[in-house]
Design a protein around this motif. Structure first.
Motif, PDB file in Angstrom:
ATOM      1  N   SER A 137     -17.551   0.055  54.679  1.00 35.37           N
ATOM      2  CA  SER A 137     -18.730  -0.330  53.888  1.00 35.37           C
ATOM      3  C   SER A 137     -19.418   0.875  53.257  1.00 35.37           C
ATOM      4  CB  SER A 137     -19.756  -1.055  54.752  1.00 35.37           C
ATOM      5  OG  SER A 137     -19.137  -1.992  55.573  1.00 35.37           O
ATOM      6  N   LEU A 138     -18.982   2.078  53.638  1.00 33.28           N
ATOM      7  CA  LEU A 138     -19.603   3.277  53.048  1.00 33.28           C
ATOM      8  C   LEU A 138     -19.121   3.451  51.604  1.00 33.28           C
ATOM      9  CD1 LEU A 138     -19.113   5.767  56.044  1.00 33.28           C
ATOM     10  CD2 LEU A 138     -21.287   4.767  55.301  1.00 33.28           C
ATOM     11  N   CYS A 139     -19.901   4.166  50.793  1.00 38.55           N
ATOM     12  CA  CYS A 139     -19.484   4.409  49.403  1.00 38.55           C
ATOM     13  C   CYS A 139     -18.228   5.308  49.410  1.00 38.55           C
ATOM     14  CB  CYS A 139     -20.613   5.056  48.602  1.00 38.55           C
ATOM     15  SG  CYS A 139     -20.943   6.761  49.026  1.00 38.55           S
ATOM     16  N   SER A 140     -17.529   5.379  48.266  1.00 36.98           N
ATOM     17  CA  SER A 140     -16.251   6.094  48.281  1.00 36.98           C
ATOM     18  C   SER A 140     -16.451   7.581  48.615  1.00 36.98           C
ATOM     19  CB  SER A 140     -15.519   5.914  46.956  1.00 36.98           C
ATOM     20  OG  SER A 140     -16.347   6.377  45.923  1.00 36.98           O
ATOM     21  N   ASP A 141     -17.564   8.162  48.131  1.00 34.06           N
ATOM     22  CA  ASP A 141     -17.836   9.570  48.462  1.00 34.06           C
ATOM     23  C   ASP A 141     -17.958   9.739  49.969  1.00 34.06           C
ATOM     24  OD1 ASP A 141     -17.779  10.739  46.033  1.00 34.06           O
ATOM     25  OD2 ASP A 141     -19.951  10.658  45.664  1.00 34.06           O
ATOM     26  N   CYS A 142     -18.736   8.829  50.600  1.00 32.99           N
ATOM     27  CA  CYS A 142     -18.970   8.961  52.040  1.00 32.99           C
ATOM     28  C   CYS A 142     -17.685   8.714  52.831  1.00 32.99           C
ATOM     29  CB  CYS A 142     -20.078   8.018  52.502  1.00 32.99           C
ATOM     30  SG  CYS A 142     -21.708   8.672  52.081  1.00 32.99           S
TER      31      CYS A 142
END
Ligand code: HAM
Length: 423
Positions: A189-194
């Protein structure tokens, strides 16, 4: 297509300069008050300096450095921050041996190839301090106190201080394992950067500005950092010192800094009304950086503030920074044949340290008076045939709206007296 400044860069126009100068004066005054000496380092550095200090896995090094190869194939970057350069200079010039404990202050342009948005630029300016040569928690307290004093003296109405301790390297290793365990369930569920930070630099996840990531990080209310006894004692002393200095802070947040060099105390001042890019100043302790760049083991702490962000957060006209006062003399001539006389008078005034301006385009007297008002001159010195014959001058005070004709000598004397007084 019309020529424009590059995206994420901006011109600082003459009308903006008084705010910048006033801010720079204020921070220099405070730096002196706290015994920090100014240092200026080059805008260009070897890329490896930031790889070794800020860290290979950080956003700055991975994707935000403006870098190029010079003709001898050396990899050069436009500096993305000041701390690494200052530690390099500290070692290169043996400041450790010459002055031991160095308290250094800097102000200048930094470059990061970030996606520009409100408050985030590709060329921006920072002021900051680095105190290199002490492990004392009192230096952390002093740096935070100075940072707050600078922000409020510049006219920042309100900011919130976030405080945390990232502990020593073993503490960080434990915290990163803990954080990975905690976040692993939510990884998708984290953004792609994270998601890529998850493996490479997990603390950067704590710093992500995206709402969805923040919600996940904040689900667990406790900090992943469990400090060893020494780091805990250091942190307790910093908090006590801040209490006794009357500085309020929030240490309840789950907060870390994403540059690799941090150890122990980290902090950030956030301002209201700036949206996602609300950090106006940030810093912390970096006890291994001097050693990692080839020096002896040395305690150090510092911070940097973003000048553009700070100016965005300071309401125009409320600080001493934005008042433009009338200044200098506009020499006006009643006819174009007197331009040479006018020029002579302007030079005479300038040699005495008095600012003088005039028109060389044979404008009418009325147009010259309009121009004098537009450039915010304090006085207009009107030179006509009659004045020239009598060695006198007609002086119009644009602030007061008064006018008088006086001997030229008296005029120059009065003006140079006033100019000396101003200095
Ligand atoms: P930093 O958090 O990367 O830390 O930057 C410090 C401040 O510079 C930020 O809080 C922000 O106000 C401003 N800033 C950073 N990037 C931008 C940008 N792209 N556009 C506008 N403003 C920006 C450092 O640079 C560390 N060297 C601070 C430090 C000094 N730590 C220890 N000593």
């Amino acid at each position: 297509m019309e020529l424009q400044a590059l995206r994420g860069t901006s011109d600082i126009l003459p009308e903006d300069i008084p705010r910048w100068l006033s801010l720079e004066r204020t921070i220099r005054r405070l730096a002196r008050l706290y015994s920090y000496d100014e240092i200026r380092t080059p805008l260009l550095e070897e890329a490896s300096l930031f790889r070794r200090s800020v860290g290979e896995t950080t956003d700055i090094v991975q994707k935000e450095m403006f870098q190029f190869e010079d003709r001898s194939n050396q990899l050069i970057v436009l500096r993305p921050e000041g701390t690494a350069s200052i530690v390099r200079a500290y070692l290169e010039h043996h400041l450790d041996k010459r002055i031991g404990f160095a308290k250094l202050f800097y102000c200048g342009a930094m470059f990061r190839a970030e996606r520009p948005q409100a408050g985030r630029f590709r060329q921006f300016h920072q002021f900051g301090v680095e105190a290199i040569g002490s492990h004392s928690p009192w230096i952390d307290v002093e740096a935070i106190t100075l940072c707050q004093a600078m922000l409020s003296a510049c006219g920042l109405p309100q900011s919130r201080l976030w405080l945390s301790s990232m502990g020593c390297k073993p503490d960080q290793l434990r915290a990163s394992q803990k954080l990975r365990e905690r976040l692993s369930l939510h990884r998708s569920s984290l953004c792609s950067d994270c998601q890529s930070r998850f493996d490479k630099n997990i603390f950067r996840v704590l710093d992500c500005k995206k709402e969805s990531c923040r919600a996940i990080v904040w689900k667990e209310k406790t900090s992943p950092f469990i400090l060893c006894a020494e780091c805990q004692a250091h942190y307790d002393q910093v908090r006590q010192g801040l209490h006794s200095a009357g500085i309020s802070f929030d240490d309840t947040g789950i907060f870390a800094r994403g540059l690799d060099y941090y150890t122990r105390t980290v902090f950030e001042f956030r301002a209201k009304g700036l949206g996602a890019q609300d950090a106006v100043a940030a810093g912390g302790r970096y006890n291994h950086l001097v050693e990692e760049l080839g020096g002896p083991s040395t305690g150090a702490v510092g911070f940097a503030a973003g000048i553009e962000r700070l100016l965005m957060a300071i309401p125009k006209g409320t600080s001493d920074s934005s008042t433009v006062s009338r200044h200098g003399i506009y020499v006006a001539v009643t006819q174009p044949t007197l331009i040479a006389e006018g020029f002579r008078l302007s030079q005479q005034l300038r040699e005495k340290g008095i600012a003088a301006n005039m028109d060389y385009d044979s404008k009418s007297l009325k147009a010259q008076l309009r121009e004098a008002d537009k450039v915010q001159a304090q006085y207009v010195a009107i030179l006509g045939e009659a004045e020239l014959a009598q060695q006198s001058i007609t002086v119009k005070d644009l602030g007061q709206g008064t006018q008088r004709t006086i001997p030229l000598d008296q005029f120059i004397q009065e003006m140079s007296h006033a100019a000396n007084h101003e200095q």
